[in-house]
Design a protein around this motif. Sequence first.
Motif, PDB file in Angstrom:
ATOM      1  N   GLN A  82       0.818  -1.211   0.000  1.00 58.39           N
ATOM      2  CA  GLN A  82       0.000   0.000   0.000  1.00 58.39           C
ATOM      3  C   GLN A  82       0.854   1.265   0.000  1.00 58.39           C
ATOM      4  O   GLN A  82       0.561   2.226  -0.719  1.00 58.39           O
ATOM      5  CB  GLN A  82      -0.925  -0.011   1.225  1.00 58.39           C
ATOM      6  CG  GLN A  82      -1.635   1.302   1.520  1.00 58.39           C
ATOM      7  CD  GLN A  82      -2.572   1.710   0.400  1.00 58.39           C
ATOM      8  OE1 GLN A  82      -3.001   0.859  -0.376  1.00 58.39           O
ATOM      9  NE2 GLN A  82      -2.889   2.983   0.318  1.00 58.39           N
ATOM     10  N   GLN A  99      -5.580  11.470  -2.887  1.00 51.71           N
ATOM     11  CA  GLN A  99      -6.270  11.453  -1.599  1.00 51.71           C
ATOM     12  C   GLN A  99      -7.784  11.477  -1.776  1.00 51.71           C
ATOM     13  O   GLN A  99      -8.520  10.888  -0.971  1.00 51.71           O
ATOM     14  CB  GLN A  99      -5.841  12.649  -0.736  1.00 51.71           C
ATOM     15  CG  GLN A  99      -4.449  12.536  -0.146  1.00 51.71           C
ATOM     16  CD  GLN A  99      -4.351  11.471   0.939  1.00 51.71           C
ATOM     17  OE1 GLN A  99      -5.323  10.794   1.258  1.00 51.71           O
ATOM     18  NE2 GLN A  99      -3.164  11.308   1.499  1.00 51.71           N
ATOM     19  N   PHE A 102      -8.585   7.923  -2.418  1.00 47.44           N
ATOM     20  CA  PHE A 102      -8.351   7.153  -1.197  1.00 47.44           C
ATOM     21  C   PHE A 102      -9.476   7.356  -0.176  1.00 47.44           C
ATOM     22  O   PHE A 102      -9.708   6.490   0.677  1.00 47.44           O
ATOM     23  CB  PHE A 102      -7.025   7.559  -0.542  1.00 47.44           C
ATOM     24  CG  PHE A 102      -5.801   7.244  -1.354  1.00 47.44           C
ATOM     25  CD1 PHE A 102      -5.871   6.372  -2.432  1.00 47.44           C
ATOM     26  CD2 PHE A 102      -4.575   7.814  -1.037  1.00 47.44           C
ATOM     27  CE1 PHE A 102      -4.738   6.081  -3.181  1.00 47.44           C
ATOM     28  CE2 PHE A 102      -3.442   7.526  -1.775  1.00 47.44           C
ATOM     29  CZ  PHE A 102      -3.522   6.656  -2.859  1.00 47.44           C
ATOM     30  N   SER A 103     -10.162   8.494  -0.262  1.00 50.59           N
ATOM     31  CA  SER A 103     -11.239   8.781   0.684  1.00 50.59           C
ATOM     32  C   SER A 103     -12.401   7.799   0.580  1.00 50.59           C
ATOM     33  O   SER A 103     -13.249   7.741   1.473  1.00 50.59           O
ATOM     34  CB  SER A 103     -11.766  10.208   0.470  1.00 50.59           C
ATOM     35  OG  SER A 103     -10.761  11.164   0.733  1.00 50.59           O
ATOM     36  N   THR A 105     -12.122   4.656   0.765  1.00 48.15           N
ATOM     37  CA  THR A 105     -11.781   3.404   1.452  1.00 48.15           C
ATOM     38  C   THR A 105     -12.865   2.920   2.419  1.00 48.15           C
ATOM     39  O   THR A 105     -13.205   1.731   2.409  1.00 48.15           O
ATOM     40  CB  THR A 105     -10.438   3.557   2.205  1.00 48.15           C
ATOM     41  OG1 THR A 105      -9.417   3.889   1.266  1.00 48.15           O
ATOM     42  CG2 THR A 105     -10.068   2.259   2.894  1.00 48.15           C
ATOM     43  N   SER A 157      -4.941   0.915  -5.188  1.00 43.59           N
ATOM     44  CA  SER A 157      -4.415   1.231  -3.864  1.00 43.59           C
ATOM     45  C   SER A 157      -5.533   1.275  -2.833  1.00 43.59           C
ATOM     46  O   SER A 157      -5.379   0.786  -1.706  1.00 43.59           O
ATOM     47  CB  SER A 157      -3.690   2.583  -3.905  1.00 43.59           C
ATOM     48  OG  SER A 157      -3.226   2.951  -2.633  1.00 43.59           O
ATOM     49  N   CYS A 158      -6.665   1.826  -3.234  1.00 40.72           N
ATOM     50  CA  CYS A 158      -7.820   1.927  -2.351  1.00 40.72           C
ATOM     51  C   CYS A 158      -8.326   0.536  -1.961  1.00 40.72           C
ATOM     52  O   CYS A 158      -8.598   0.260  -0.782  1.00 40.72           O
ATOM     53  CB  CYS A 158      -8.924   2.702  -3.072  1.00 40.72           C
ATOM     54  SG  CYS A 158     -10.072   3.537  -1.978  1.00 40.72           S
TER      55      CYS A 158
END
Length: 293
Positions: A82, A99, A102-103, A105, A157-158
């Motif tokens: 990660q 980001q 990613f939020s 997640t 990545s998420c």
Amino acid sequence: MTSKTQGYIFVLLALTIFSLQDAISKHLATAYPPIFVTMIRYWAFALFTIILASKMRGGIKATARTKRPFLQVTRGVLLAVQVVLAITCFAVIGLARSQAIFSATPILIALLAMPILGERVGWRRWAAIGAGLFGVLLILKPEGEFFDLKLLLAVLSCFNFAFYVIATRLVSRDDSSMTSFFYTGVVGGVTMTLVGPFYWSWMSPGDWGWMALVCVTSISSHYFLIRAYDILDAAAVQPLTYLSLVYASIIGMVIYDETLSLNMIAGSIIVVAAGIFTVWREHVVGRRAAAAN
């Protein structure tokens, strides 16, 4: 000063330092392989976890004792991957947009919790999940004629981090948080040491200074986050983590000349709102289940 106030201060310190760490990591990843940057960062992190474990009751031997060794090792590898993915995203996609994606997640965690953890999701959380995914689609919306395939790296990545969180929830049923933290640092450090040397790069003296700062921020941010979780529930901490998106947007625009499109801003607002609601509903359902027992 009340203990809860201290907890919130620790969260804010951790998030601020994490954001500085991300900004420096982006700088380094534009000049050096992200795997190499992650390896050096993990060496400092692993050393910190070992020192911390040695000071716990029973020392390293007691801290390392686990009922779920395979899952603990899997967690450590997932988080190491990660970090590499996230640093790569910062370099090729940008801090703000990475980001923003990613939020999502917490939304993915709610989805994965059903088949993996056997959690039930009511219509309210389903609505939040749907809204959150719509917000992600807005963030991913092509600004030109073609979709930017690099954005799929942030989506990957998420998902990777969501699996890490699910694995963490599973091991928390049997192991202490300190045991999980120990395996996070040590397994990640070993993983990156096995791979990182193949990407070794000689850094300029100035960049070694930035690398040292990344190591210091990595240790201090994790320390403050541990202190925060000692005082506050996860439901109180999680909504504040969305400040990372605000920090990333400001740093991205001011330092790296990143731009925020209208779709990205609208999508981020929807994702953050849906994520906070999802975390809140999980907290409410969890409290009801505990009261029923």
